[in-house]
Design an enzyme around this catalytic site. Structure first.
Site, PDB file in Angstrom:
ATOM      1  N   LYS A  99       0.847  -1.179   0.000  1.00 14.92           N
ATOM      2  CA  LYS A  99       0.000   0.000   0.000  1.00 14.92           C
ATOM      3  C   LYS A  99       0.891   1.240   0.000  1.00 14.92           C
ATOM      4  CE  LYS A  99      -4.164  -1.875   0.200  1.00 14.92           C
ATOM      5  NZ  LYS A  99      -5.194  -1.634  -0.833  1.00 14.92           N
ATOM      6  N   LYS A 156     -12.667  -7.324  -8.694  1.00 12.06           N
ATOM      7  CA  LYS A 156     -13.226  -7.590  -7.364  1.00 12.06           C
ATOM      8  C   LYS A 156     -14.731  -7.763  -7.498  1.00 12.06           C
ATOM      9  CE  LYS A 156      -9.803  -4.994  -4.651  1.00 12.06           C
ATOM     10  NZ  LYS A 156      -9.537  -3.728  -3.934  1.00 12.06           N
TER      11      LYS A 156
END
Length: 368
Positions: free
Chosen positions: A163, A262
């Site tokens: 991240k 997703k």
């Protein structure tokens, strides 16, 4: 298939450690589960857009009330032939992909259970064994980040996602690359940057990243196309891909060279399969991402990750990575270095543990 009853559950699941990204720091994951009943059969679905609308415009409480007050009365008592028909029934409602995904994935689980088939086999999966990647949130120190990367390499994960937020800096990525020159690395920006950050991205472009995931705003394909034209490193779109049409536009505009799929973000497994088919048809590398769901949501991701032609290890979190004890069961275990196996049970293979569900319950349309 007749939909006899739909129940909705909003849960809050405490994380083992904070999950830091460019948009938030989470210590608890709010998620919504849907249980669909048809006769004696039950299917479970899940969507986890967080407690506040920061990842996207949806949030867990909003999902709960939309499903309870609008989707549930619409669908109960209906005979629904297949998931395409279900999506058509929900299509009059604008957006709200996560809410639709919770219903859609529960329906797929129910449908696979009715056929006594594992979901991954039903959708055309090639093998139960799936590649699992390592995902590392923003860390408080370089030492901790390097330690986590080392653990991921030692555990045999084939790729590592880090991240990345505005205060991370290219130096952080450079330090990881220098320490691990052969590791497959990419960064996930979660829409945390703008066109003004082009100098930063040009520096990142020299560090041998597999991709830069979702650098700019989720609703701006044109700026992503502009940025991609400046870089050698492929851009992968995540938050921007909310539908098949949006995926087609992104590829037509040159906004991305990779696509993250997703099921929650695109409105369910039905739409995820359509986007996967588009990527295969156009020879665009794609891979299966995930939110921080329980095993119920991850079960659908595992089914998707069995499909042939995927280019990258999936976002699957084995037991002990996110939660001390997952709210659902059975637990997901690694079956080998950087690998897990999709269940051979009917459906996606997972369901909430009743006691754990009750322990993290925020609200429910019915008692668990």
């Amino acid at each position: 298939m007749r939909i006899d009853k739909i129940d909705v559950f909003h849960v809050a699941m405490p994380l083992i450690a904070p999950w830091k990204t460019s948009f938030s720091e989470e210590t608890v994951i709010d998620s919504v589960l849907v249980r669909i009943q048809s006769g004696d059969l039950v299917g479970w679905g899940e969507a986890a857009p967080y407690a506040a609308p920061e990842f996207c415009a949806e949030w867990a409480s909003g999902l709960f009330y939309l499903i309870r007050d609008i989707f549930k009365p619409l669908l109960e008592g209906q005979d629904i032939e297949d998931a395409v028909t279900l999506q058509r029934m929900l299509s009059r409602f604008k957006g709200n992909q996560f809410a639709k995904a919770a219903i859609d994935t529960a329906f797929w689980d129910l449908l696979a259970r009715s056929r006594d088939m594992p979901l991954w086999q039903m959708i055309g999966g090639k093998s139960a064994t799936v590649k699992v990647g390592a995902d590392i949130p923003v860390q408080d120190s370089m030492e901790k980040l390097l330690s986590d990367v080392q653990k991921s390499v030692d555990a045999g994960f084939s790729r590592i996602k880090m991240k990345f937020r505005p205060d991370s800096g290219a130096k952080m990525v450079r330090s990881v690359r220098e320490a691990f020159p052969n590791a497959v690395l990419h960064i996930d920006c979660n829409s945390g940057f703008s066109r003004d950050d082009l100098p930063l991205f040009r520096e990142l472009d020299t560090l041998g990243l597999t991709m830069i995931e979702q650098p700019l705003s989720s609703d701006d394909l044109l700026d992503h196309a502009w940025l991609q034209a400046q870089l050698e490193t492929p851009i992968c779109l995540d938050e921007s891909i909310i539908s098949l049409q949006r995926a087609q536009q992104a590829l037509d505009f040159g906004a991305a060279r990779w696509i993250n799929i997703k099921h929650g973000r695109v409105g369910g497994l039905t739409n995820a399969l359509a986007i996967y088919a588009l990527c295969i048809e156009r020879d665009v590398p794609c891979w299966i991402g995930g939110m921080l769901e329980s095993c119920v949501g991850q079960g659908v991701s595992m089914a998707l990750a069995t499909l042939p032609g995927l280019a990258y290890a999936a976002d699957i979190f084995p037991e002990g990575r996110l939660y001390a004890k997952d709210m659902a069961e059975p637990p997901i275990h690694l079956s080998g270095p950087g690998e897990a196996k999709a269940p051979d049970r009917p459906g996606h293979g997972f369901a909430p543990n009743p006691e754990r569900l009750a322990a993290c319950l925020v609200k429910a349309s019915e008692s668990p």
